[in-house]
Design a protein around this motif. Structure first.
Motif, PDB file in Angstrom:
ATOM      1  N   ASN A 445      32.116  12.790  18.871  1.00 44.59           N
ATOM      2  CA  ASN A 445      31.124  13.845  19.037  1.00 44.59           C
ATOM      3  C   ASN A 445      31.151  14.780  17.830  1.00 44.59           C
ATOM      4  O   ASN A 445      32.200  15.298  17.464  1.00 44.59           O
ATOM      5  CB  ASN A 445      31.433  14.626  20.324  1.00 44.59           C
ATOM      6  N   TYR A 446      29.993  14.968  17.188  1.00 44.49           N
ATOM      7  CA  TYR A 446      29.946  15.862  16.028  1.00 44.49           C
ATOM      8  C   TYR A 446      29.409  17.250  16.369  1.00 44.49           C
ATOM      9  O   TYR A 446      29.157  18.074  15.482  1.00 44.49           O
ATOM     10  CB  TYR A 446      29.107  15.249  14.894  1.00 44.49           C
ATOM     11  N   ALA A 447      29.229  17.524  17.658  1.00 45.29           N
ATOM     12  CA  ALA A 447      28.729  18.832  18.079  1.00 45.29           C
ATOM     13  C   ALA A 447      29.831  19.719  18.631  1.00 45.29           C
ATOM     14  O   ALA A 447      29.558  20.806  19.118  1.00 45.29           O
ATOM     15  CB  ALA A 447      27.638  18.660  19.143  1.00 45.29           C
ATOM     16  N   GLY A 448      31.081  19.252  18.551  1.00 43.74           N
ATOM     17  CA  GLY A 448      32.187  20.015  19.103  1.00 43.74           C
ATOM     18  C   GLY A 448      32.592  21.184  18.220  1.00 43.74           C
ATOM     19  O   GLY A 448      31.988  21.449  17.179  1.00 43.74           O
ATOM     20  N   PRO A 449      33.654  21.889  18.603  1.00 46.33           N
ATOM     21  CA  PRO A 449      34.096  23.066  17.852  1.00 46.33           C
ATOM     22  C   PRO A 449      34.784  22.686  16.546  1.00 46.33           C
ATOM     23  O   PRO A 449      35.239  21.556  16.359  1.00 46.33           O
ATOM     24  CB  PRO A 449      35.083  23.733  18.822  1.00 46.33           C
ATOM     25  N   ASN A 450      34.830  23.640  15.627  1.00 48.90           N
ATOM     26  CA  ASN A 450      35.589  23.544  14.383  1.00 48.90           C
ATOM     27  C   ASN A 450      35.222  22.323  13.542  1.00 48.90           C
ATOM     28  O   ASN A 450      36.057  21.451  13.273  1.00 48.90           O
ATOM     29  CB  ASN A 450      37.091  23.521  14.694  1.00 48.90           C
ATOM     30  N   PRO A 451      33.983  22.228  13.089  1.00 52.47           N
ATOM     31  CA  PRO A 451      33.604  21.090  12.245  1.00 52.47           C
ATOM     32  C   PRO A 451      34.371  21.025  10.934  1.00 52.47           C
ATOM     33  O   PRO A 451      34.473  19.960  10.317  1.00 52.47           O
ATOM     34  CB  PRO A 451      32.109  21.312  12.004  1.00 52.47           C
ATOM     35  N   GLY A 452      34.950  22.149  10.517  1.00 55.31           N
ATOM     36  CA  GLY A 452      35.751  22.139   9.304  1.00 55.31           C
ATOM     37  C   GLY A 452      36.952  21.212   9.393  1.00 55.31           C
ATOM     38  O   GLY A 452      37.511  20.811   8.364  1.00 55.31           O
ATOM     39  N   ALA A 453      37.354  20.859  10.620  1.00 56.05           N
ATOM     40  CA  ALA A 453      38.504  19.968  10.821  1.00 56.05           C
ATOM     41  C   ALA A 453      38.098  18.497  10.851  1.00 56.05           C
ATOM     42  O   ALA A 453      38.964  17.631  11.022  1.00 56.05           O
ATOM     43  CB  ALA A 453      39.223  20.333  12.124  1.00 56.05           C
ATOM     44  N   PHE A 454      36.810  18.188  10.694  1.00 51.33           N
ATOM     45  CA  PHE A 454      36.374  16.787  10.741  1.00 51.33           C
ATOM     46  C   PHE A 454      37.087  15.912   9.702  1.00 51.33           C
ATOM     47  O   PHE A 454      37.508  14.792  10.031  1.00 51.33           O
ATOM     48  CB  PHE A 454      34.858  16.693  10.552  1.00 51.33           C
ATOM     49  N   PRO A 455      37.218  16.355   8.446  1.00 52.50           N
ATOM     50  CA  PRO A 455      37.930  15.504   7.483  1.00 52.50           C
ATOM     51  C   PRO A 455      39.360  15.186   7.917  1.00 52.50           C
ATOM     52  O   PRO A 455      39.817  14.045   7.789  1.00 52.50           O
ATOM     53  CB  PRO A 455      37.896  16.328   6.198  1.00 52.50           C
ATOM     54  N   GLU A 456      40.080  16.187   8.438  1.00 46.62           N
ATOM     55  CA  GLU A 456      41.438  15.948   8.902  1.00 46.62           C
ATOM     56  C   GLU A 456      41.441  15.002  10.103  1.00 46.62           C
ATOM     57  O   GLU A 456      42.292  14.108  10.209  1.00 46.62           O
ATOM     58  CB  GLU A 456      42.114  17.275   9.273  1.00 46.62           C
ATOM     59  N   GLY A 457      40.496  15.185  11.019  1.00 45.05           N
ATOM     60  CA  GLY A 457      40.404  14.285  12.169  1.00 45.05           C
ATOM     61  C   GLY A 457      40.142  12.853  11.735  1.00 45.05           C
ATOM     62  O   GLY A 457      40.733  11.903  12.285  1.00 45.05           O
ATOM     63  N   ALA A 458      39.272  12.674  10.739  1.00 44.82           N
ATOM     64  CA  ALA A 458      38.989  11.329  10.237  1.00 44.82           C
ATOM     65  C   ALA A 458      40.215  10.732   9.556  1.00 44.82           C
ATOM     66  O   ALA A 458      40.478   9.526   9.671  1.00 44.82           O
ATOM     67  CB  ALA A 458      37.808  11.371   9.276  1.00 44.82           C
ATOM     68  N   ARG A 459      40.964  11.555   8.836  1.00 45.03           N
ATOM     69  CA  ARG A 459      42.187  11.065   8.184  1.00 45.03           C
ATOM     70  C   ARG A 459      43.196  10.571   9.219  1.00 45.03           C
ATOM     71  O   ARG A 459      43.782   9.494   9.074  1.00 45.03           O
ATOM     72  CB  ARG A 459      42.808  12.183   7.342  1.00 45.03           C
ATOM     73  N   VAL A 460      43.393  11.352  10.293  1.00 47.59           N
ATOM     74  CA  VAL A 460      44.306  10.947  11.369  1.00 47.59           C
ATOM     75  C   VAL A 460      43.826   9.641  11.997  1.00 47.59           C
ATOM     76  O   VAL A 460      44.611   8.718  12.255  1.00 47.59           O
ATOM     77  CB  VAL A 460      44.419  12.061  12.427  1.00 47.59           C
ATOM     78  N   LEU A 461      42.527   9.548  12.249  1.00 40.27           N
ATOM     79  CA  LEU A 461      41.971   8.333  12.846  1.00 40.27           C
ATOM     80  C   LEU A 461      42.202   7.127  11.940  1.00 40.27           C
ATOM     81  O   LEU A 461      42.610   6.054  12.398  1.00 40.27           O
ATOM     82  CB  LEU A 461      40.480   8.526  13.107  1.00 40.27           C
TER      83      LEU A 461
END
Length: 470
Positions: A445-461
């Motif tokens: 979901n790209y509508a959730g909170p804190n979009p600034g953390a998307f790069p870190e979330g993708a790295r973990v994934l």
């Protein structure tokens, strides 16, 4: 005596109680006063503290005793197994999309927009006005407030093709969220044990509603452009089904949007079989680079049963939606809703109507579309850089989600658990398939909170996918 004296007595009596047997009698108040050189009031305060902590109990006229610890007998609900018998539907756990997340977690799993994407000021003002109005003390009509019925009818009518008769307000049944509408539609238009065609993958809530209604779900494969008309036609012929559930605009989970031609082809198949298309337009307000084009805008003969929700675009706390249906189908749905909930809260209906009729509502929607585009593009870019193994079938033109195919052999449950341990929540794709999954997928979901953390979330994934493949 002061509080310190009372605390000292409590501490010393706790030590005495720890050594005493359950049921042992405490020294009398007079003895405790003499032993601790304290006033009777101070001793009584200490005893009250111990009683509040469950360590002692007072028996009037007898004395004070060390409380016996009673082990609670385990409750026995075994009799319910025979009373309830085998459930008619498989009991599914709550969807991952409904999980709450801590603030320090990167939440890519939810199906709802973050708070900053909601019209908070409009909602609060509307609820205040609704609470002061007649709706706060009145029973709403069974089919909904007439003004809200008219708004839903006008919204669909505005997109009607030339020559197609728009719906009337009387065709609208207001719902306490479209999830309950799905349950009513499946019960009243399909019936227990009867076949229901459903896109695969599809909305997990529709799969759940179908299971609880006892209908027999028949999956119809659906890709980036929707279901193939020939495959849908064959499914109708082979099953004798009379209803097809689908999402023509920004489908959950895939993000697919049908072309105008595909909508006409599907509608023609449905007409040819004398059947219904249940069109779930849940993401109507979340177009990004395209506008929603409801299939219902091409139909005036009652083949399309149209669902529209305001829950995600207005507020998750304001569960208001509607179903638009014509003819006896509408009457059956309304009858089922009456048996289920009688009517929808007038306060919520009045507040929802207030929000969507404010001039600022359209301004808010334009802002949300720009924000969704930025978030979507950021997450897409982050995945391509840090998790290229998560293949995107398409970049959706609207909605809230990305649907990613993982390498063959990926253990999606293990992957989800690994990500969660690293502080990232994702939604495994299995629950969006009515039958066996067509492969390992995840929904992000790209509508959730804190979009600034998307790069870190993708790295973990990406790192979790690599470990999973080893």
């Amino acid at each position: 005596m002061n509080h310190d004296s009372s605390s000292r007595i409590v501490t010393q009596l706790k030590e005495w109680i720890a050594r005493a047997a359950p049921g042992a009698r405490l020294p009398s108040t007079r003895s405790l006063v003499a032993e601790h050189q304290a006033s009777p009031v101070t001793v009584q305060k200490a005893l009250q503290v111990l009683a509040a902590q469950g360590l002692i109990e007072s028996r009037p006229g007898v004395g004070t005793f060390v409380r016996e610890i009673r082990t609670a007998r385990p409750s026995d609900y075994g009799w319910q197994t025979a009373a309830l018998r085998t459930p008619h539907a498989q009991l599914r756990p709550a969807s991952t999309a409904m999980r709450s997340a801590a603030n320090d977690v990167i939440a890519l799993h939810s199906g709802y927009p973050a708070r900053e994407l909601l019209p908070e000021r409009l909602v609060r003002a509307a609820l205040t006005r609704a609470a002061r109005g007649d709706a706060a003390l009145s029973r709403a009509p069974a089919a909904g407030l007439p003004e809200l019925q008219s708004w839903f009818a006008h919204e669909l009518g505005a997109s009607m093709q030339a020559g197609v008769t728009p719906p009337a307000a009387s065709d609208v049944v207001v719902l306490p969220g479209t999830q309950s509408g799905l349950s009513s539609i499946f019960r009243s238009l399909v019936g227990s044990g009867q076949p229901l065609l459903m896109e695969s993958p599809s909305y997990w809530g529709a799969i759940l509603a179908a299971a609880q209604a006892g209908v027999s779900v028949v999956p119809v494969p659906s890709g980036p452009d929707g279901p193939e008309p020939d495959g849908l036609d064959r499914a109708f012929q082979e099953t004798g089904a009379r209803l097809f559930y689908a999402q023509a605009n920004y489908a959950n989970p895939t993000g697919a949007q049908w072309t105008g031609r595909r909508g006409e082809e599907v509608l023609e198949v449905v007409r040819r079989h004398g059947a219904f298309l249940v069109e779930d337009d849940w993401a109507h307000d979340f177009g990004i680079t395209s506008a929603p084009s409801p299939v219902a805008a091409r139909d005036d003969s009652g083949h399309v049963v149209y669902l529209r929700s305001l829950t995600k675009s207005v507020s998750p706390a304001m569960r208001v939606g509607a179903v638009i249906a014509r003819g006896p189908a509408r009457d059956r749905i309304l009858a089922d809703r009456g048996a289920e909930s009688m009517y929808v809260s007038g306060v919520l209906q009045a507040a929802a109507l207030d929000v969507v009729t404010q001039p600022a509502w359209q301004t808010h929607l334009r802002s949300v579309r720009h924000q969704l585009q930025s978030r979507r593009d950021l997450l897409v870019t982050s995945l391509r850089e840090h998790a290229p193994q998560a293949h995107l079938t398409l970049v959706p033109k609207g909605g809230l989600n990305l649907w990613a195919r993982l390498p063959d052999g990926t253990d999606v449950d293990r992957l989800s658990a690994d990500c969660e341990r690293a502080g990232v929540l994702i939604a495994a794709g299995m629950e969006w398939f009515p039958a066996e999954p067509a492969g390992p997928f995840i929904r992000l979901n790209y509508a959730g909170p804190n979009p600034g953390a998307f790069p870190e979330g993708a790295r973990v994934l990406g790192q979790a996918i690599e470990r999973n493949g080893q």
